[in-house]
Scaffold this active site. Structure first.
Site, PDB file in Angstrom:
ATOM      1  N   ASP A  12       0.822  -1.225   0.000  1.00  0.00           N
ATOM      2  CA  ASP A  12       0.000   0.000   0.000  1.00  0.00           C
ATOM      3  C   ASP A  12       0.847   1.263   0.000  1.00  0.00           C
ATOM      4  OD1 ASP A  12      -2.550  -1.453   0.279  1.00  0.00           O
ATOM      5  OD2 ASP A  12      -1.838  -1.901   2.290  1.00  0.00           O
ATOM      6  N   GLU A  13       2.024   1.209  -0.627  1.00  0.00           N
ATOM      7  CA  GLU A  13       2.915   2.373  -0.587  1.00  0.00           C
ATOM      8  C   GLU A  13       2.640   3.374  -1.713  1.00  0.00           C
ATOM      9  OE1 GLU A  13       5.503  -1.251   0.707  1.00  0.00           O
ATOM     10  OE2 GLU A  13       4.192  -0.772  -0.989  1.00  0.00           O
ATOM     11  N   LYS A  35       0.650   4.014  -8.692  1.00  0.00           N
ATOM     12  CA  LYS A  35       0.749   5.362  -9.251  1.00  0.00           C
ATOM     13  C   LYS A  35       2.089   5.565  -9.935  1.00  0.00           C
ATOM     14  CE  LYS A  35       1.022  10.243  -8.187  1.00  0.00           C
ATOM     15  NZ  LYS A  35       0.993  11.308  -7.182  1.00  0.00           N
ATOM     16  N   ALA A  44      -4.097  -8.060  -3.310  1.00  0.00           N
ATOM     17  CA  ALA A  44      -3.762  -6.655  -3.031  1.00  0.00           C
ATOM     18  C   ALA A  44      -4.119  -5.855  -4.267  1.00  0.00           C
ATOM     19  CB  ALA A  44      -2.279  -6.499  -2.680  1.00  0.00           C
ATOM     20  N   GLY A  45      -4.160  -4.548  -4.120  1.00  0.00           N
ATOM     21  CA  GLY A  45      -4.582  -3.735  -5.257  1.00  0.00           C
ATOM     22  C   GLY A  45      -3.793  -2.454  -5.377  1.00  0.00           C
ATOM     23  N   HIS A  46      -3.764  -1.931  -6.594  1.00  0.00           N
ATOM     24  CA  HIS A  46      -3.142  -0.646  -6.868  1.00  0.00           C
ATOM     25  C   HIS A  46      -4.222   0.349  -7.284  1.00  0.00           C
ATOM     26  CE1 HIS A  46       0.888  -2.811  -7.925  1.00  0.00           C
ATOM     27  NE2 HIS A  46       0.705  -2.674  -6.631  1.00  0.00           N
ATOM     28  N   THR A  90      -8.166  -3.967  -1.441  1.00  0.00           N
ATOM     29  CA  THR A  90      -8.843  -5.246  -1.666  1.00  0.00           C
ATOM     30  C   THR A  90      -9.886  -5.539  -0.606  1.00  0.00           C
ATOM     31  OG1 THR A  90      -6.905  -6.154  -2.789  1.00  0.00           O
ATOM     32  CG2 THR A  90      -8.492  -7.736  -1.912  1.00  0.00           C
ATOM     33  N   GLY A 134     -10.982  -3.351   2.021  1.00  0.00           N
ATOM     34  CA  GLY A 134     -11.759  -2.247   2.573  1.00  0.00           C
ATOM     35  C   GLY A 134     -11.522  -2.044   4.059  1.00  0.00           C
ATOM     36  N   LEU A 163       3.472  12.768   0.668  1.00  0.00           N
ATOM     37  CA  LEU A 163       4.097  13.824   1.478  1.00  0.00           C
ATOM     38  C   LEU A 163       3.082  14.920   1.806  1.00  0.00           C
ATOM     39  CD1 LEU A 163       6.763  14.884   2.724  1.00  0.00           C
ATOM     40  CD2 LEU A 163       7.124  16.148   0.573  1.00  0.00           C
ATOM     41  N   ASP A 164       2.163  15.169   0.896  1.00  0.00           N
ATOM     42  CA  ASP A 164       1.161  16.219   1.093  1.00  0.00           C
ATOM     43  C   ASP A 164       0.257  15.967   2.285  1.00  0.00           C
ATOM     44  OD1 ASP A 164       0.405  14.067  -0.829  1.00  0.00           O
ATOM     45  OD2 ASP A 164      -1.586  14.960  -0.594  1.00  0.00           O
TER      46      ASP A 164
END
Length: 425
Positions: free
Chosen positions: A13-14, A18, A39-41, A302, A304, A334-335
């Site tokens: 989940d990093e 993206k 897992a999902g992107h 994946t 929730g 970072l935001d």
């Protein structure tokens, strides 16, 4: 020969999807080399917000070939649904190639995953119940079904019967469930196989030819270094290697051709699943960070499930970068930290009254306490900034402090969930 591996430095989940989406524009091939639909992107681009579980993250570029390699756990039903959802939402049908050597997740893999987690109760491992552990158990017990075998009816029936000999004993005597019947499985698998057949090819030959032509290839890992079964927080791990080193095996490319490894880590920590998580925070602090994190809060793509969250863990991330062999690092989210006056950072662990900056075995990690240092926050929105030099000095200092602690160069900095919100240093 140019292969770039994009991998996780932490628990998953990093934000790997993206980054793959950003870099895929320069690549002819994007390859998934391990894991499955567990897992999902999440990718946000001009087409909208998408969640990918099996499809590689290059599917939004019509000229990119997306490869599901032999090391992947292929859930054919999930693959079909994901592909159809893309087309339904107006995306061109992507170029996809499935390795004929990949093995398939079978209905009983998912069933046993669910039953075992239920049986374990409070001792469960936090499985996503996508059948991954039973799948890999069968693969290495030589009971798996390769994609190529789906198209030989006699062979498929024989192998399913062999598998059911033992599985029905477990179902009836351990789990008190009804036995499975081969005819029902055959019908379901043949229907799914008919759908994937046009995508099946020898992807090893495909990628070797691409290398000989000097074409650019991205290999995309699932989850992160700390979920690796050999180097992570075993047994709270996944069932396939999450490391860049495995990409050569799971994709079918020579190890020496992987000349760039980008390890992805968040500017804070997050984790889905069980196991030690030293810098985890609780109560209102965690609720606030979870609410602001990710693109819509920190929840598993994946499952929730609310992600466990914590401050940046330099000990875990340095270790993750080391075992991944990171040549550079992408720092995401970072935001998110722009609301904080001060930002804690875990710089060491205290174990048995001794300080350590090494990521230890699971049993010792369970005893570890975080040692924090705090840095000034920047207290403003940075999501519109596109160069490192234009970031607030406090944000620059935070990035530079992380870079020094993890001993790897930070080249990419994400300041928002969208494709264009990426700073290259």
């Amino acid at each position: 020969m140019t292969i770039t591996a994009i991998v996780g430095a932490n628990w998953g989940d990093e934000g790997k999807g993206k980054l793959t989406d950003v870099l895929a524009v320069h690549s002819q091939f994007v390859v998934r080399y391990q894991g499955g639909s567990n897992a999902g992107h999440t990718i946000i681009n001009e087409f909208g917000k998408f969640t990918l579980h099996l499809l590689p993250s290059g599917v939004f570029y019509p000229e990119t070939t997306n490869v599901i390699g032999p090391g992947v756990a292929l859930n054919m039903n999930k693959f079909k649904m994901e592909l159809q959802e893309l087309v339904k939402r107006g995306i061109h049908e992507p170029k996809v190639c499935i390795s004929d050597r990949a093995q398939v997740v079978l209905p009983y893999h998912i069933l046993f995953d669910e039953l075992e987690e239920e049986r374990l109760g409070s001792s469960k491992f936090g499985s996503t119940k996508q059948g991954i552990a039973p799948f890999y158990a069968d693969k290495y017990a030589k009971l798996g079904i390769q994609v190529s075998e789906l198209f030989d009816e006699n062979l498929l029936r024989t192998k399913l019967n062999m598998a059911l000999d033992s599985k029905n004993i477990l179902l009836t005597h351990l789990y008190n469930k009804s036995p499975l019947h081969v005819d029902q499985l055959m019908e379901e698998l043949q229907e799914q196989a008919a759908f994937i057949k046009p995508y099946v090819c020898d992807t090893t030959v495909l990628l070797q030819e691409a290398l000989s032509k000097g074409q650019a290839i991205l290999v995309e890992g699932q989850l992160g270094a700390l979920r690796d079964p050999d180097h992570g927080t075993y047994p709270y791990t996944t069932s396939s290697s999450t490391l860049a080193g495995f990409a050569a095996v799971g994709a079918g490319v020579p190890p020496y051709a992987i000349n760039k490894v980008v390890a992805v880590t968040k500017a804070y920590s997050s984790c889905v699943g069980e196991g030690p998580f030293v810098s985890e925070i609780m109560t209102d602090e965690a609720l606030e960070l979870r609410k602001r994190g990710g693109d819509a809060g920190e929840y598993g793509v994946t499952t929730g499930r609310p992600r466990r969250v914590g401050w940046f863990d330099a000990v875990a991330t340095k270790y993750g970068c080391q075992v991944q062999g990171a040549t550079e690092v992408a720092l995401t989210n970072l935001d998110v930290l722009g609301y904080l006056e001060e930002i804690p950072m875990c710089i060491a662990y205290r174990i048995d009254n001794e300080l350590s900056t090494e990521f230890s075995s699971t049993s010792r990690l369970k005893q570890a306490e975080p040692v924090y240092e705090s840095m000034p926050g920047w207290k403003c929105d940075i999501s519109h900034i596109r160069t490192f030099e234009n970031l607030p000095i406090a944000a620059q200092n935070y990035v530079l402090a992380i870079e020094k602690l993890i001993q790897a160069p930070i080249r990419w900095i994400s300041v928002g969930p969208k494709r264009e919100q990426m700073i290259e240093r």
